[in-house]
Structures are given as structure tokens and as C-alpha cells.
Design an enzyme around this catalytic site. Structure first.
Site, PDB file in Angstrom:
ATOM      1  N   GLU A 176       0.815  -1.220   0.000  1.00 32.06           N
ATOM      2  CA  GLU A 176       0.000   0.000   0.000  1.00 32.06           C
ATOM      3  C   GLU A 176       0.848   1.271   0.000  1.00 32.06           C
ATOM      4  OE1 GLU A 176      -3.751   2.139   2.335  1.00 32.06           O
ATOM      5  OE2 GLU A 176      -2.557   0.668   3.422  1.00 32.06           O
ATOM      6  N   LYS A 213      -2.777  -1.905  -2.859  1.00 28.19           N
ATOM      7  CA  LYS A 213      -3.826  -1.029  -2.338  1.00 28.19           C
ATOM      8  C   LYS A 213      -3.392   0.400  -2.633  1.00 28.19           C
ATOM      9  CE  LYS A 213      -6.678   0.178   1.646  1.00 28.19           C
ATOM     10  NZ  LYS A 213      -7.330  -0.299   2.878  1.00 28.19           N
TER      11      LYS A 213
END
Length: 297
Positions: A176, A213
Site C-alpha cells: 500500500e 492497495k
């Protein structure tokens, strides 16, 4: 078990619920839920209250595998129980939802326009426990604030270095590198970020898989190549501070991108709601986020 879970995450219809606010963001999450800081005397009581909130969400009828593919947990939640079962087992067995674990220790000070992750000192130990607790994958977050090539490269290098350690433990890492939605050169950061990620993906072995993400990109479908890459199980989007309506609307423009929202999922929930009100509010959130993840414009 993991084979079915991999198939579900890769091809299932739905989104991933982010329930992983940690130590620093827990007071904020509780205030959002209507629990003020004078409602608890110490950290233990605070974590008990946040676990009650998460339990209420996870056990609610709307929290189900028709809409939700996976859920990201905070480390402490992994060691706690829901109705006498460890949280991950409850999710997998009672709800058909795949459990993930947040493994980062928060962000370092900003440098070169980015915030790297603080060192994750006990990662091997955490991954061992995650396997014992039947966790499928992990999540770790860094933040990009400026389109600084050096900074962005450092963020992606760090994410993939640690990602490989996670893959080595038999888990699927959610990488992420969040681009701050308020940054002035967001689009430029996203172009750089995509190139860096592609370079790393192309170097992975055939059996090594990751998830990504990412912030919803400024230009729709910027991440198409990442979504289609053979080493990528799934690309999920964070809500990043957008309201649910705005996050959903932006998400809809992006083919193949699904939600992994935290605040945008729980924003309308309140401790003082009756179960009927709470369940109705959650159902509305779940269905609208599902719709934005699955039915594209």
C-alpha cells in the site's frame, strides 16, 4: 483453505473491508463511532471498546460474503475472539470472508516527499503468529506526498523488500503506497508510482503474488496495467479521506478496481444506534461500496 481463498480474492465479486485502525488512529475511530475519550480510562479499555465496535460490524447481517471478500484486521484483533472463536476463524468459517492482517508499525518522518514505514522489527514472529491464526494475507502502508522520483522509488523498494519476506512466509502481501489525495502533483506521482511498481512486478518469480492497495487515481484507469499484471492477485482502492459518495463515484470510473475502504465504510455507524439502525446503516454502506466495486460506468 488458502486455495479457495486465493480464488475468491482474485475473482470474487465484492470488496475488502478495512477494519485495521491501530493504536494512533483508534481514538479517532472511536470518536467517529460516538465514543469520546472520557469513556475509557486507559489503553486496555480503549482497545476493548474498539473491539466491541469491530465485533458489532463483523457480526452484523450485512457483513457477509455476498458483498465482502476480505477484511483487514489490526494485530490485536487477530488475538481477540468473536463469539468464542479467534477473529480470523470467525471471519473465514462463519462469514466466508478472507482475513488479512495489518503488519506495519506506522510511518517514519517525511523525507524526499514521502513517508516510508518505520522498521517492522518483529515481522518474522508476527508472520508466524499470523499463520497460526489462519491469516491469508497482510497489509502495510507508506505515503507519497510529492512527485519525488527518489522518494517514490524508496517507497516501492521498501514495500517489495518486505513483501518478499511476507511471500516467503506463505502469505499474500497487500502493498500500500498511498498517494495523498490532497497532494498538488497527485497525477504525476501516480504515473511514477505505476512505473516503479511495474518494474518490481516484472522481477517477481512466477509463484510470487502480491496485491496492491492504491489511492483512486486522478486519471481513471491509470492502473489498468497493474490490474492486468499476472503477478497481481487484485488491486484495491483506499478511500483516503473522500466521503463515501465521492469515493464510490471515483471508484466506478476505474475498471477492475475494487474498494478497500475504512472510514467510508464505518462513517455512519454510531454506538448509540439500536441494532436495527446500526444494521440498516451498515447495509446501506456495504451495498453502495459493493455496487461501486462491481458495477462500473
Amino acid at each position: 483453505m488458502h486455495g479457495n481463498q486465493l480464488e475468491k480474492i482474485k475473482n470474487g465479486k465484492g470488496f475488502i473491508a478495512a477494519l485495521d485502525q491501530s493504536g494512533g488512529s483508534t481514538p479517532k475511530a472511536l470518536v467517529g463511532y460516538g465514543v469520546s475519550e472520557d469513556a475509557y480510562a486507559n489503553e486496555d479499555e480503549m482497545f476493548d471498546l474498539v473491539h466491541e465496535m469491530r465485533t458489532r460490524i463483523i457480526t452484523a447481517p450485512a457483513f457477509d460474503s455476498t458483498h465482502i471478500l476480505g477484511a483487514i484486521l489490526f494485530e490485536q484483533t487477530m488475538d481477540r475472539q468473536i463469539e468464542g472463536m479467534y477473529t480470523a476463524d470467525y471471519l473465514a468459517e462463519k462469514k466466508g470472508v478472507v482475513p488479512f492482517l495489518k503488519v506495519d508499525k506506522g510511518l517514519a518522518e517525511a523525507s524526499n516527499g514521502v513517508q516510508l514505514m518505520k522498521p517492522i522489527t518483529d515481522l518474522d514472529e508476527t508472520l508466524k503468529r499470523a499463520n497460526q491464526r489462519n491469516i491469508f494475507g497482510t497489509k502495510m502502508r507508506s505515503v507519497i506526498k510529492e512527485a519525488n522520483p527518489e522518494g517514490i522509488k524508496a517507497v516501492v523498494d521498501q514495500q517489495f523488500d518486505i513483501g518478499k519476506q511476507i511471500i516467503g512466509a506463505g502469505l499474500v502481501p497487500i502493498i500500500e503506497p498511498e498517494v495523498d489525495i490532497y497532494s498538488e502533483d497527485k497525477q504525476k506521482s501516480e504515473e511514477m508510482l505505476k512505473e516503479e511498481i511495474l518494474a518490481h512486478l516484472d522481477k517477481l518469480n512466477e509463484q510470487d503474488n502480491v496485491m496492491l492497495k492504491l489511492s483512486i487515481p486522478t486519471v481513471a484507469n491509470t492502473y489498468k496495467e497493474l490490474i492486468e499484471h499476472p503477478r497481481v492477485v487484485r488491486v484495491v482502492a483506499l478511500s483516503g479521506g473522500y466521503s463515501r459518495e465521492e469515493a464510490n463515484q471515483k471508484l466506478k470510473q476505474n475498471e477492475g478496481l475494487i474498494a478497500s475502504f475504512s472510514r467510508a465504510l464505518s462513517a455512519d455507524l454510531n454506538v448509540s444506534q439500536t441494532d436495527e439502525q446500526f444494521n440498516a446503516a451498515l447495509k446501506e454502506a456495504v451495498e453502495s461500496i459493493y455496487d461501486a466495486s462491481v458495477n462500473k460506468n
